[in-house]
Design a protein around this motif. Structure first.
Motif, short mmCIF file in Angstrom:
data_model
loop_
_atom_site.label_atom_id
_atom_site.label_comp_id
_atom_site.label_asym_id
_atom_site.label_seq_id
_atom_site.Cartn_x
_atom_site.Cartn_y
_atom_site.Cartn_z
N GLY A 187 0.80 -1.22 0.00
CA GLY A 187 0.00 0.00 0.00
C GLY A 187 0.83 1.27 0.00
N ILE A 188 2.04 1.20 -0.58
CA ILE A 188 2.94 2.35 -0.63
C ILE A 188 3.33 2.65 -2.07
N GLU A 189 3.96 3.80 -2.28
CA GLU A 189 4.45 4.19 -3.60
C GLU A 189 5.97 4.04 -3.61
N MET A 190 6.52 3.71 -4.77
CA MET A 190 7.97 3.79 -4.93
C MET A 190 8.34 5.26 -5.13
N LEU A 191 9.54 5.63 -4.72
CA LEU A 191 9.98 7.01 -4.87
C LEU A 191 10.25 7.36 -6.33
N THR A 192 9.96 8.60 -6.66
CA THR A 192 10.38 9.14 -7.95
C THR A 192 11.81 9.64 -7.78
N GLU A 193 12.44 10.00 -8.88
CA GLU A 193 13.79 10.57 -8.78
C GLU A 193 13.77 11.84 -7.94
N GLU A 194 12.80 12.69 -8.14
CA GLU A 194 12.70 13.95 -7.39
C GLU A 194 12.53 13.67 -5.89
#
Length: 190
Positions: A120-127
């Protein structure tokens, strides 16, 4: 994992344990969230049992989640994995399901995108990864998959980052690759 039912609920004991861990970490690392109070964060967690379950999953896989920001517009605290190195329980995974299914030999057990979704989480973007590194230095011995733009992914690649020589580096690899020193960091809004 620590799931107690198909509804992704924590027992009272698990709930108390994760809240205690999160509170201790919050108070120990105030530089990550200056100006914010634990009582306000806990009120959000108390109102969002599913988010607390996700934080428990982040903790169980070695992520050491902590508040790293606050979105005033959405009235949400932003949690991120703050383990010094890529979370141990999320390493040796390829990038996504497509890459996992395409591997003919020596398949890893899972993919980063599938694990993130299941937690239930998101992977990080580069930013987001670069912003995290401004708080303190992470991944000085490991690396972490990051969300990859579709044009790169369509060609079979995926991106990952680490911190070396005082800088964040972004690299590419085949999405089906996996290494014992590469996992992924997650982000959760509460």
């Amino acid at each position: 994992m620590t799931q107690t039912s198909s509804k992704k609920e924590l027992s009272l004991e698990q709930r108390e344990e994760i809240l205690s861990i999160l509170k201790d970490r919050f108070e120990k690392h105030m530089h990550r969230h200056e100006g914010h109070k634990w009582v306000d964060v806990q009120a959000k967690l108390d109102a969002n049992a599913d988010k607390l379950w996700s934080l428990n999953e982040m903790e169980a896989t070695g992520g050491e989640p902590d508040v790293i920001g606050y979105d005033e517009e959405k009235d949400e605290y932003i949690y991120c994995d703050c383990a010094k190195e890529s979370p141990k329980g999320r390493r040796s995974v390829c990038y996504d399901r497509e890459a996992l299914d395409a591997r003919k030999k020596h398949k890893p057990e899972n993919s980063a995108m599938d694990m993130a979704r299941d937690m239930g989480i998101e992977m990080l973007t580069e930013e987001q990864y670069r912003s995290l590194q401004k708080l303190e230095n992470f991944d000085m011995k490991t690396s972490s998959w990051i969300e990859t733009p579709s044009d790169i992914r369509k060609l079979g690649g995926a991106l990952f980052c680490d911190y070396r020589y005082g800088n964040v580096f972004v690299y590419h690899n085949g999405a089906d690759s996996y290494y014992g020193a590469r996992g992924f960091r997650g982000l959760l809004r509460v």
